[in-house]
Design an enzyme around this catalytic site. Sequence first.
Site, short mmCIF file in Angstrom:
data_model
loop_
_atom_site.label_atom_id
_atom_site.label_comp_id
_atom_site.label_asym_id
_atom_site.label_seq_id
_atom_site.Cartn_x
_atom_site.Cartn_y
_atom_site.Cartn_z
N GLU A 36 14.00 -10.27 46.07
CA GLU A 36 14.25 -11.42 46.98
C GLU A 36 14.51 -10.92 48.46
O GLU A 36 14.31 -11.33 49.51
CB GLU A 36 15.56 -12.03 46.31
CG GLU A 36 15.22 -13.00 45.27
CD GLU A 36 15.29 -12.07 44.00
OE1 GLU A 36 15.63 -10.97 43.78
OE2 GLU A 36 15.36 -12.94 42.63
N HIS A 63 23.31 -18.69 36.16
CA HIS A 63 22.19 -19.72 36.39
C HIS A 63 22.60 -20.97 36.35
O HIS A 63 21.75 -21.94 36.16
CB HIS A 63 21.16 -19.38 34.98
CG HIS A 63 20.26 -18.12 35.14
ND1 HIS A 63 20.95 -17.00 34.57
CD2 HIS A 63 19.29 -17.92 35.31
CE1 HIS A 63 20.24 -16.01 34.60
NE2 HIS A 63 19.02 -16.48 34.96
#
Lengths: 337, 319
Positions: free
Chosen positions: A73, A142
């Site tokens: 990322e 998550h």
Amino acid sequence: MKREITYKEAIAEGLAITMRTDENVVILGEDLVGGVGKGDDSLLDAWGGPFTVTKGFVKEFGLERIFDTPISENAFIGASIGASMIGLRPVVELMYGDFMGVCFDNFLNQAAKQRYMFGGAQKNPITVRTTYGCGWREGAHHSHVNYSLITHIPGWYVVAPSTPYDMKGCLISAIRNDNPVFVFEHRLLYDKKGVVPEGDYELEIGKGDIKKEGKDITVVAIGGTVNMAINVASKLENENISVEVIDPIWLAPLDEELILKSVEKTGNLLVVDEDNPRCSVATDIITLVAEKGLDYIVSKIKRLNCPNTPVPFSPVLEDEYMITEKKIEEAIKSVLK
Amino acid sequence: MKLSKEKLSDMLEKMLLARAFDTPLDDLVFESKIPATVHQCIGQEGNIGTIFPLNKDDYIFTGHRSHGLLLAKGLDPKKMMAEIFGKSTGYNKGKGGSMHITAPEYGAMGSNGILGYVTVLVNGPSFYSKLKKLNRVSVAYFGEGASNQGFVHEGMNLAAIWKLPTIFVLENNHYAEATAVEYACSTQDLALRGKAYGIPSYNVDGSDILEVYTKMQEVVENARNNKGPSLLVIDCYRYKGHQIGEPGGYRTEEEIQNYRNTKDPIMKFKKYLIGLGYLTEDKYIELEKKAKKIIDDAIKFADESPYPEPSETYTEVYV
């Protein structure tokens, strides 16, 4: 008959329209195509992203406009910010909002500060799309709702649409805007349908919406909680409680006027926000009303956040953690009693 | 290296247990007994060869696909299954789930959902062990996809300059979700990623548990003898999707079948043991049944266990 599509389809339409109208729009993210790297074209487009938003894009736009990335990322968001400095309009997908932790300097020190720090000499027209929202039983890494972290940083526009219509128009505006914009997409809304025009349209950045008019209490709800608030408002009509539901849509810039006007009319305020309570958007809106609209308040100001804990895994615990219509109803009644 | 019949048998049993644990999970997810998707390690059982050279008090840091490794480290299948079910009898009282199973009493320091982050955490216990002369090693498990994260490179460099007893185990199962290693990694010789930091780095064949075990034994000894970190790159393959319910489509069925038919770690080890005269077909079937019984009991235990009280939502935020 007006056409209805899902929130997820609205995202895809918005993305595709901006890509068709501007060749400088490119998209990057993990598994956005799927099946790359095997030298076998029949495997391409296997996924279209982990949530299948960009399924089919590779056929229309090719691998020159849609980039599968490694799980890096920092690298692909950093490169996107860099590319935005010389003319591209990258739209990057950060698979889960939770993962902003692994690449946070991009958001904290880079995209947000360049314009200011370089005295206007740079701009970063990047759009970050990310998913958020609990309720998927995926545990603490998550599920976190954390739009307040980005809203806190000067230099970002932040949007968390609640309907397919708002999503499409806001996404198009976000991509075409010259500032960095963070788009928070609620995962529980992905399959929710709504009326959406087929064509190209933009919605004004920083403009909220009255989702339901009422006169007894203003409920400011964000993202995934807006529909819940509307449902509660409809239910409470039977009890002669008139709820006005305000969706700010944009967390930055915030439509302060819309909120203040509504509170002036109703005299009561509840803010519903799925983020953790401390330093949250709810806190921010409460502060706004305390500073600029306290004279309007006739009874009480209240906020409803998820608790000050990480998101638990077990369904029993996650259900306890989450905002529900019942909790919203109770909160409204506690303000009005 | 000569291994006793008992040790070899134990390895086979742990491999069978790993497979027996992950096999019924599809049905349990579809029946909603398990409230969310999980990541299975079926096909990667050779990787648990890395656990056998470790002591109970050595540390392991694992990721989202770690059931087999945790079982081999000694964790109780009942409490693991209960955790995956979200029950109060799970290792983490249902707060963690499949991706976060943690049992420090077995050196299982915490399964992590943030890919690659274990490679920086792992240096903490090895640093402590070195400082306090505990002679313990600390192992990080991560995939080839995660090896593209910056963490991994920082973690390796730090372990190298401080000569820490850290072992990096890179499980290359060829796919990061739907993205192939050939696309996502700049080199297919992933051992170079350790060598770049001056770390002794080895490629091993994950379909051969003894090759995995033997190399791990060597690097663990090196770590205990103050020779610093190592990287083990295990070439392996998952038969199942990234997670239960994924759409697939990014690899061919032939590829999967080919791995199953020619490189299955359990089948290869079984054949080896039969060749040694340590195992018969009948004995193998008996061991398979034994593993299945343990897991059936674990599922029953998890199913009958209570969910946590809702009030548990608010506990343990702080010590």
